[in-house]
Enzyme design. Structure first.
Site, PDB file in Angstrom:
ATOM      1  N   HIS A  18       0.821  -1.217   0.000  1.00  0.00           N
ATOM      2  CA  HIS A  18       0.000   0.000   0.000  1.00  0.00           C
ATOM      3  C   HIS A  18       0.856   1.269   0.000  1.00  0.00           C
ATOM      4  O   HIS A  18       0.481   2.264  -0.624  1.00  0.00           O
ATOM      5  CB  HIS A  18      -0.991  -0.028   1.178  1.00  0.00           C
ATOM      6  CG  HIS A  18      -2.040  -1.092   0.999  1.00  0.00           C
ATOM      7  ND1 HIS A  18      -2.733  -1.655   2.041  1.00  0.00           N
ATOM      8  CD2 HIS A  18      -2.494  -1.710  -0.139  1.00  0.00           C
ATOM      9  CE1 HIS A  18      -3.581  -2.563   1.559  1.00  0.00           C
ATOM     10  NE2 HIS A  18      -3.447  -2.617   0.242  1.00  0.00           N
ATOM     11  N   HIS A  41      -7.660  -6.867  -8.717  1.00  0.00           N
ATOM     12  CA  HIS A  41      -8.063  -7.762  -7.628  1.00  0.00           C
ATOM     13  C   HIS A  41      -8.370  -6.874  -6.415  1.00  0.00           C
ATOM     14  O   HIS A  41      -7.519  -6.661  -5.545  1.00  0.00           O
ATOM     15  CB  HIS A  41      -6.947  -8.746  -7.293  1.00  0.00           C
ATOM     16  CG  HIS A  41      -6.656  -9.736  -8.381  1.00  0.00           C
ATOM     17  ND1 HIS A  41      -6.072  -9.386  -9.578  1.00  0.00           N
ATOM     18  CD2 HIS A  41      -6.882 -11.071  -8.457  1.00  0.00           C
ATOM     19  CE1 HIS A  41      -5.946 -10.469 -10.332  1.00  0.00           C
ATOM     20  NE2 HIS A  41      -6.431 -11.494  -9.680  1.00  0.00           N
ATOM     21  N   SER A 106      -6.504  -1.503  -0.927  1.00  0.00           N
ATOM     22  CA  SER A 106      -5.926  -0.679  -1.995  1.00  0.00           C
ATOM     23  C   SER A 106      -6.940   0.217  -2.722  1.00  0.00           C
ATOM     24  O   SER A 106      -6.615   1.379  -3.011  1.00  0.00           O
ATOM     25  CB  SER A 106      -5.158  -1.550  -2.995  1.00  0.00           C
ATOM     26  OG  SER A 106      -5.936  -2.628  -3.443  1.00  0.00           O
ATOM     27  N   GLU A 124     -13.444  -7.265  -8.832  1.00  0.00           N
ATOM     28  CA  GLU A 124     -13.435  -8.283  -7.771  1.00  0.00           C
ATOM     29  C   GLU A 124     -14.302  -9.450  -8.255  1.00  0.00           C
ATOM     30  O   GLU A 124     -15.428  -9.252  -8.690  1.00  0.00           O
ATOM     31  CB  GLU A 124     -13.964  -7.672  -6.461  1.00  0.00           C
ATOM     32  CG  GLU A 124     -14.256  -8.651  -5.342  1.00  0.00           C
ATOM     33  CD  GLU A 124     -13.098  -9.575  -4.959  1.00  0.00           C
ATOM     34  OE1 GLU A 124     -11.991  -9.105  -4.710  1.00  0.00           O
ATOM     35  OE2 GLU A 124     -13.337 -10.807  -4.923  1.00  0.00           O
ATOM     36  N   GLY A 154     -10.547 -10.105 -13.112  1.00  0.00           N
ATOM     37  CA  GLY A 154      -9.589  -9.018 -13.311  1.00  0.00           C
ATOM     38  C   GLY A 154      -8.746  -9.183 -14.566  1.00  0.00           C
ATOM     39  O   GLY A 154      -8.433  -8.202 -15.249  1.00  0.00           O
ATOM     40  N   ASP A 174      -2.995  -7.785  -7.956  1.00  0.00           N
ATOM     41  CA  ASP A 174      -2.701  -8.280  -6.600  1.00  0.00           C
ATOM     42  C   ASP A 174      -3.427  -9.610  -6.369  1.00  0.00           C
ATOM     43  O   ASP A 174      -4.378  -9.687  -5.589  1.00  0.00           O
ATOM     44  CB  ASP A 174      -3.165  -7.201  -5.595  1.00  0.00           C
ATOM     45  CG  ASP A 174      -2.861  -7.586  -4.157  1.00  0.00           C
ATOM     46  OD1 ASP A 174      -1.999  -8.453  -3.933  1.00  0.00           O
ATOM     47  OD2 ASP A 174      -3.498  -6.993  -3.259  1.00  0.00           O
TER      48      ASP A 174
HETATM   49  C1  LIG Z   1      -5.036 -10.144  -2.216  1.00  0.00           C
HETATM   50  S1  LIG Z   1      -6.739  -9.764  -2.297  1.00  0.00           S
HETATM   51  C2  LIG Z   1      -6.782  -8.116  -2.854  1.00  0.00           C
HETATM   52  C3  LIG Z   1      -6.413  -7.100  -1.840  1.00  0.00           C
HETATM   53  C4  LIG Z   1      -6.480  -5.679  -2.319  1.00  0.00           C
HETATM   54  N1  LIG Z   1      -5.799  -5.503  -3.600  1.00  0.00           N
HETATM   55  C5  LIG Z   1      -5.841  -4.776  -1.286  1.00  0.00           C
HETATM   56  O1  LIG Z   1      -4.631  -4.552  -1.350  1.00  0.00           O
HETATM   57  O2  LIG Z   1      -6.559  -4.278  -0.429  1.00  0.00           O
HETATM   58  C6  LIG Z   1      -7.235 -10.621  -3.745  1.00  0.00           C
HETATM   59  C7  LIG Z   1      -8.707 -10.460  -4.090  1.00  0.00           C
HETATM   60  O3  LIG Z   1      -8.855 -10.844  -5.459  1.00  0.00           O
HETATM   61  C8  LIG Z   1     -10.047 -11.568  -5.616  1.00  0.00           C
HETATM   62  N2  LIG Z   1      -9.859 -12.377  -6.827  1.00  0.00           N
HETATM   63  C9  LIG Z   1      -9.358 -13.632  -6.942  1.00  0.00           C
HETATM   64  N3  LIG Z   1      -9.244 -13.972  -8.240  1.00  0.00           N
HETATM   65  C10 LIG Z   1      -9.704 -12.914  -8.959  1.00  0.00           C
HETATM   66  C11 LIG Z   1      -9.820 -12.625 -10.343  1.00  0.00           C
HETATM   67  N4  LIG Z   1      -9.450 -13.523 -11.273  1.00  0.00           N
HETATM   68  N5  LIG Z   1     -10.329 -11.440 -10.715  1.00  0.00           N
HETATM   69  C12 LIG Z   1     -10.699 -10.516  -9.796  1.00  0.00           C
HETATM   70  N6  LIG Z   1     -10.604 -10.726  -8.470  1.00  0.00           N
HETATM   71  C13 LIG Z   1     -10.092 -11.891  -8.050  1.00  0.00           C
HETATM   72  C14 LIG Z   1     -10.216 -12.320  -4.334  1.00  0.00           C
HETATM   73  O4  LIG Z   1     -11.571 -12.632  -4.124  1.00  0.00           O
HETATM   74  C15 LIG Z   1      -9.649 -11.332  -3.307  1.00  0.00           C
HETATM   75  O5  LIG Z   1     -10.682 -10.531  -2.775  1.00  0.00           O
END
Ligand SMILES: C[S@@+](CC[C@H](N)C(=O)[O-])C[C@H]1O[C@@H](n2cnc3c(N)ncnc32)[C@H](O)[C@@H]1O
Length: 287
Positions: A18, A41, A106, A124, A154, A174
């Site tokens: 972050h 993500h 994020s 998401e 994503g 991410d």
């Molecule tokens: C590591 S977390 C993200 C944290 C966020 N970027 C942050 O820093 O606050 C990953 C997220 O991506 C989602 N996710 C998993 N595969 C995905 C995809 N193919 N496309 C979009 N989101 C996805 C998950 O459900 C999860 O909520």
């Protein structure tokens, strides 16, 4: 069981990622022209560190809680990138009722930093989490020209949304790294995105467990990518154990000017505040 970032929110990797994301936004904002911030993500957007998941893992105690308590005891000023990150967390907590246990993800941190010429899209894949993210963004003070949450994939959205109309963009990727095809999806997604938008700034977060494995992974992910490539890494522990998350890394394609020098100053400070022993690094893979 699907990935829940609520177990990991505010851990040392979130702190590192972050601060880096906000520093990238600040670097892009040195130019007046607006840009798209795309978070492929997105996660939930706002996390309760006093809630069941975060308390169960207790990961934030070695992350944001440690950083805040060390700085509260310190009389010396910290690097502006660290101060700015903490100030944004504080103001987002105030905007959401004032609980000191809230931690913004994020998309919320980015939304708080964007200008009225910039725009934000967060993707998401889990429906309930994307709804929670929408609610968190709706309740947060935002200055961006537009803020949008997409419930979807994503990697597919990289193709659908790029290039942005502004022809400037910061794309944060991410992934949870929980599925066996994640590496393939990242590689294909990055290739497709860069084909459409080669001048974008791409920031890909990755876990560091064993040094050798991470280096091989980086070599595979960057194979065939022909643009400036920087990695910034912060290791809480020496990266010698394949079972644990020892460090946090970001691969940055087309990093903004002087971002490397800046990271070389704030990363060691963050590591020292967190009491980390694994070291930090800023390395060009291709300049
Ligand atoms: C590591 S977390 C993200 C944290 C966020 N970027 C942050 O820093 O606050 C990953 C997220 O991506 C989602 N996710 C998993 N595969 C995905 C995809 N193919 N496309 C979009 N989101 C996805 C998950 O459900 C999860 O909520």
């Amino acid at each position: 069981m699907q990935y829940r970032h609520s177990f990991h929110a505010g851990n040392f990797a979130d702190v590192h990622k972050h601060i880096a994301v906000l520093a990238l936004i600040a670097a892009l904002q040195k130019k007046p022209k607006g840009f798209l911030f795309l978070d492929t993500h997105g996660g939930e957007g706002l996390y309760d560190l006093a809630g069941h998941d975060a308390r169960h893992s207790a990961e934030s105690s070695a992350g944001i809680a440690q950083l805040e308590s060390r700085l509260a005891q310190s009389a010396s000023p910290c690097h502006p990138a660290i101060r700015g990150y903490l100030d944004r967390i504080e103001s987002l907590r105030r905007a959401h009722g004032g609980s000191p246990h809230l931690y913004p993800g994020s998309p919320l941190l980015a939304a708080s930093a964007l200008r009225d010429v910039d725009s934000l899209i967060a993707v998401e894949s889990q429906a309930a989490i994307s709804r929670a993210l929408q609610r968190a963004l709706d309740a947060a003070p935002a200055t961006a020209a537009s803020t949008r949450v997409i419930h979807g994939d994503g990697y597919q959205q990289l193709k659908a949304l790029l290039p942005p109309a502004s022809r400037r963009g910061l794309i944060v990727i991410d992934p949870p790294y929980e599925s066996s095809d994640e590496e393939q999806r990242i590689a294909t997604g990055l290739a497709a995105a860069r084909l459409r938008f080669s001048t974008g700034v791409y920031a890909l977060w990755y876990p560091i467990k064993k040094r050798h494995d991470t280096d091989l992974w980086l070599a595979r992910i960057t194979r065939g990518i022909d643009c400036p490539q920087l990695v910034i890494e912060l290791c809480l522990r020496p990266p010698d154990n394949a079972a644990g998350l020892n460090g946090s890394g970001m691969l940055i394609l087309n990093p903004p000017w002087q971002f490397d020098e800046d990271a070389g100053r704030w990363q060691p400070e963050v590591l020292a505040l967190l009491g980390g022993t694994g070291g930090s690094a800023v390395r060009w893979l291709k300049s």
